[in-house]
Design a protein around this motif. Sequence first.
Motif, mmCIF file in Angstrom:
data_model
loop_
_atom_site.group_PDB
_atom_site.id
_atom_site.type_symbol
_atom_site.label_atom_id
_atom_site.label_comp_id
_atom_site.label_asym_id
_atom_site.label_seq_id
_atom_site.Cartn_x
_atom_site.Cartn_y
_atom_site.Cartn_z
ATOM 1 N N GLU A 111 36.513 16.527 2.019
ATOM 2 C CA GLU A 111 36.432 17.801 2.714
ATOM 3 C C GLU A 111 35.281 17.909 3.695
ATOM 4 O O GLU A 111 35.406 18.557 4.745
ATOM 5 C CB GLU A 111 36.314 18.933 1.684
ATOM 6 C CG GLU A 111 37.471 19.013 0.697
ATOM 7 C CD GLU A 111 37.224 18.198 -0.555
ATOM 8 O OE1 GLU A 111 36.336 17.317 -0.539
ATOM 9 O OE2 GLU A 111 37.915 18.433 -1.559
ATOM 10 N N ALA A 112 34.119 17.335 3.354
ATOM 11 C CA ALA A 112 32.925 17.594 4.164
ATOM 12 C C ALA A 112 31.974 16.410 4.097
ATOM 13 O O ALA A 112 32.007 15.619 3.153
ATOM 14 C CB ALA A 112 32.221 18.867 3.677
ATOM 15 N N CYS A 113 31.100 16.317 5.098
ATOM 16 C CA CYS A 113 30.040 15.315 5.137
ATOM 17 C C CYS A 113 28.931 15.844 6.027
ATOM 18 O O CYS A 113 29.109 15.980 7.237
ATOM 19 C CB CYS A 113 30.558 13.975 5.658
ATOM 20 S SG CYS A 113 29.280 12.696 5.735
ATOM 21 N N GLY A 114 27.781 16.159 5.415
ATOM 22 C CA GLY A 114 26.685 16.741 6.171
ATOM 23 C C GLY A 114 26.092 15.804 7.201
ATOM 24 O O GLY A 114 25.815 16.201 8.346
ATOM 25 N N ASN A 115 25.867 14.552 6.831
ATOM 26 C CA ASN A 115 25.305 13.599 7.783
ATOM 27 C C ASN A 115 26.252 13.364 8.950
ATOM 28 O O ASN A 115 25.832 13.259 10.109
ATOM 29 C CB ASN A 115 24.993 12.272 7.086
ATOM 30 C CG ASN A 115 23.770 12.363 6.195
ATOM 31 O OD1 ASN A 115 22.825 13.086 6.491
ATOM 32 N ND2 ASN A 115 23.788 11.641 5.099
#
Length: 271
Positions: A72-76
């Motif tokens: 769903e998501a990946c901050g980097n």
Amino acid sequence: MRVDFTKMHGLGNDFVVIDQRARENVHMDRALAAALADRNTGIGCDQVILLEPSEVADFRMRIFNADGGEVEACGNASRAIALFHGSAARIETGGGLLEVTPGNGGAAVAMGRPRFGWEDIPLDYAMDTSEMPLSWDGLERPFAVNVGNPHAVFFVPAIEDVELGSLGPTIERDPVFPEGVNVGVASVASRDRISLRVWERGAGLTRACGTGACAAVVAAVERGLTDRIVTVALPGGELVISYDEDGQITMRGPASESFRGSFDPADYGAA
């Protein structure tokens, strides 16, 4: 047909970025993503990032882990894509809408609000997510939180003493986490600094995990261990995470472009 890509990284957490906002260049599936991510026979990365048009934001970001699974998501990756895009943007992800602002060799990312309900992680059955009554070989009572993707955060005296390479996959695949989980081990150095290592779901040990840093700070603040602005030291470098009184998370840190190239999907068995 050759497909252009850009190799990028955020604190050593690396990505193959494919821009399909103007037109579709390749159909991405689990097999192709895993083949591209392979560090011996592919391009090599922790995640493959696909940019596509969006009806609700400036564009959509899809994220495929090294095992080919879509998450769903990946901050980097969000910081890297902010740098790639070159200006402030709203990005649609499977974990919700993000707002990114590039600058100073990196970006600030508004990550939204954390979710704490057991069904939001999700867990297999109801329990207190702020101190789960579970343990794995000495790692016990994690804080579970969803910050776009699910995390279990353990606070330990020294992160280097934890055999995360062996415990990580065991916890990730435990039936209590029906969709898997990212596993973080954190040590609190002061009210404004923690150290962190993360086993990423579907990717393994990585040099940095942006959502993992967000999850660790949320857990630390909720347990009263730190203040609301915290520097998180990861193996690849440092991120600054803010978790304000309204529950909004903001991540700040660097990102870089490594190189550009192209590949033929047919070389990886894709049509």
